[in-house]
Design a protein around this motif. Structure first.
Motif, PDB file in Angstrom:
ATOM      1  N   ARG A 164       0.816  -1.219   0.000  1.00 37.70           N
ATOM      2  CA  ARG A 164       0.000   0.000   0.000  1.00 37.70           C
ATOM      3  C   ARG A 164       0.851   1.272   0.000  1.00 37.70           C
ATOM      4  O   ARG A 164       0.317   2.374  -0.194  1.00 37.70           O
ATOM      5  N   ARG A 165       2.157   1.117   0.209  1.00 36.47           N
ATOM      6  CA  ARG A 165       3.023   2.303   0.137  1.00 36.47           C
ATOM      7  C   ARG A 165       3.058   2.946  -1.251  1.00 36.47           C
ATOM      8  O   ARG A 165       3.539   4.085  -1.400  1.00 36.47           O
ATOM      9  N   HIS A 166       2.569   2.241  -2.268  1.00 39.18           N
ATOM     10  CA  HIS A 166       2.645   2.803  -3.623  1.00 39.18           C
ATOM     11  C   HIS A 166       1.870   4.108  -3.728  1.00 39.18           C
ATOM     12  O   HIS A 166       2.167   4.953  -4.580  1.00 39.18           O
ATOM     13  N   THR A 167       0.892   4.348  -2.838  1.00 37.68           N
ATOM     14  CA  THR A 167       0.126   5.595  -2.901  1.00 37.68           C
ATOM     15  C   THR A 167       0.970   6.815  -2.540  1.00 37.68           C
ATOM     16  O   THR A 167       0.602   7.941  -2.876  1.00 37.68           O
ATOM     17  N   LEU A 168       2.092   6.598  -1.874  1.00 35.41           N
ATOM     18  CA  LEU A 168       2.952   7.720  -1.499  1.00 35.41           C
ATOM     19  C   LEU A 168       3.435   8.501  -2.711  1.00 35.41           C
ATOM     20  O   LEU A 168       3.750   9.695  -2.612  1.00 35.41           O
ATOM     21  N   HIS A 169       3.503   7.831  -3.868  1.00 31.30           N
ATOM     22  CA  HIS A 169       4.079   8.455  -5.057  1.00 31.30           C
ATOM     23  C   HIS A 169       3.032   8.951  -6.034  1.00 31.30           C
ATOM     24  O   HIS A 169       3.366   9.355  -7.149  1.00 31.30           O
ATOM     25  N   ASN A 170       1.762   8.937  -5.641  1.00 36.24           N
ATOM     26  CA  ASN A 170       0.711   9.489  -6.495  1.00 36.24           C
ATOM     27  C   ASN A 170       0.771  11.016  -6.489  1.00 36.24           C
ATOM     28  O   ASN A 170       1.197  11.646  -5.509  1.00 36.24           O
TER      29      ASN A 170
END
Length: 278
Positions: A164-170
């Motif tokens: 879920r850390r992928h949202t940090l780069h949105n």
């Protein structure tokens, strides 16, 4: 301590000569010099004939950064493109930089300092999308967690909390994260030049320890995925992170030009063919 002469900057490009010129100009303005630039060009018309690209390449070479432009056709997918670039790398470190990313002048200097100190498999900058700078998404910032005691190997897979850390780069989330978490913002004294944090993966600007990337298979899985695919960088990073660890850096010094993607067909995710199949 790694220095610029330890670094190859690897740039894949296809039919975006204007964006490539901006990217190369950002490299030419770096405070660091002595790194090498290799461009793998899959454009219908070779970018070496574009005046802006040629001018940026001349400036880089004038500043002590050799440039190699290779017209690499026919296209066989981004994983093959990155594998091709890796085969042409010669130095200990490789920075994969997309052809639509502009770097602040200190970016390469910071990346070299961070990977020298952390000694992990990769570090990188997530990309700012400044058209979203007023779009604050607090719910997407909640997975943020800094590395405070060194970077360690991690196994990251779909469905886990780490994924879920992928949202940090949105969007412009990294701008808002830096504002929220900076020690200077919270009365912690001077702002440090960089802070490592935990990632799922990083797109667009990632520096690897090349022997470790090669040891983990690099992008040689390209022969096992359809020619039209996406997410090749995710697979490579998950493999390196599992063995050697990886980190993002705040504040980010990389900016997305926000052009339409050249990978329009994203139905075939490399994760499905490589990670799920292993």
């Amino acid at each position: 301590m790694f220095v610029p002469s330890d670094l190859d900057v690897l740039v894949p490009t296809r039919d975006r000569s204007g964006a490539l010129a901006v990217t190369l100009s950002g490299l030419a303005a770096q405070t660091a010099s002595g790194f090498r630039v290799v461009v793998s060009d899959q454009s219908r018309t070779a970018v070496s004939g574009d005046g802006l690209v040629a001018a940026a390449a001349r400036i880089l070479e004038h500043r002590g950064c050799p440039v190699t432009l290779i017209h690499h056709v026919p296209p066989r997918g981004m994983a093959e493109q990155r594998a091709f670039l890796l085969r042409h790398a010669e130095r200990r470190l490789v920075l994969y930089l997309d052809d639509d990313v502009w770097l602040e002048p200190e970016a390469i200097e910071v990346l070299l300092a961070a990977i020298s100190r952390l000694r992990c498999g990769f570090v990188g900058f997530g990309l700012h999308g400044l058209s979203y700078r007023d779009d604050v998404r607090p719910q997407e910032l909640t997975p943020y967690e800094e590395w405070t005691d060194g970077v360690r190997p991690e196994r990251v897979r779909r469905g886990t909390a780490a994924w879920r850390r992928h949202t940090l780069h949105n969007a412009s989330n990294l701008l808002h994260l830096d504002e929220r978490t900076s020690p200077a913002t919270h009365g912690g004294g001077a702002k440090p030049p960089w802070r490592p944090y935990k990632v799922a993966w990083i797109g667009g600007c990632v520096i690897y320890d090349r022997p470790r990337l090669v040891e983990c298979g690099g992008f040689d899985f390209w022969t096992h995925v359809p020619p039209h695919h996406a997410g090749e960088d995710v697979v490579a990073q998950l493999r390196v992170m599992e063995r050697y660890g990886g980190a993002g850096l705040l504040p980010s010094r990389a900016y997305h030009l926000e052009l339409p993607t050249t990978v329009a067909d994203r139905r075939a995710e490399c994760y499905d063919y490589v990670i799920d199949a292993s």
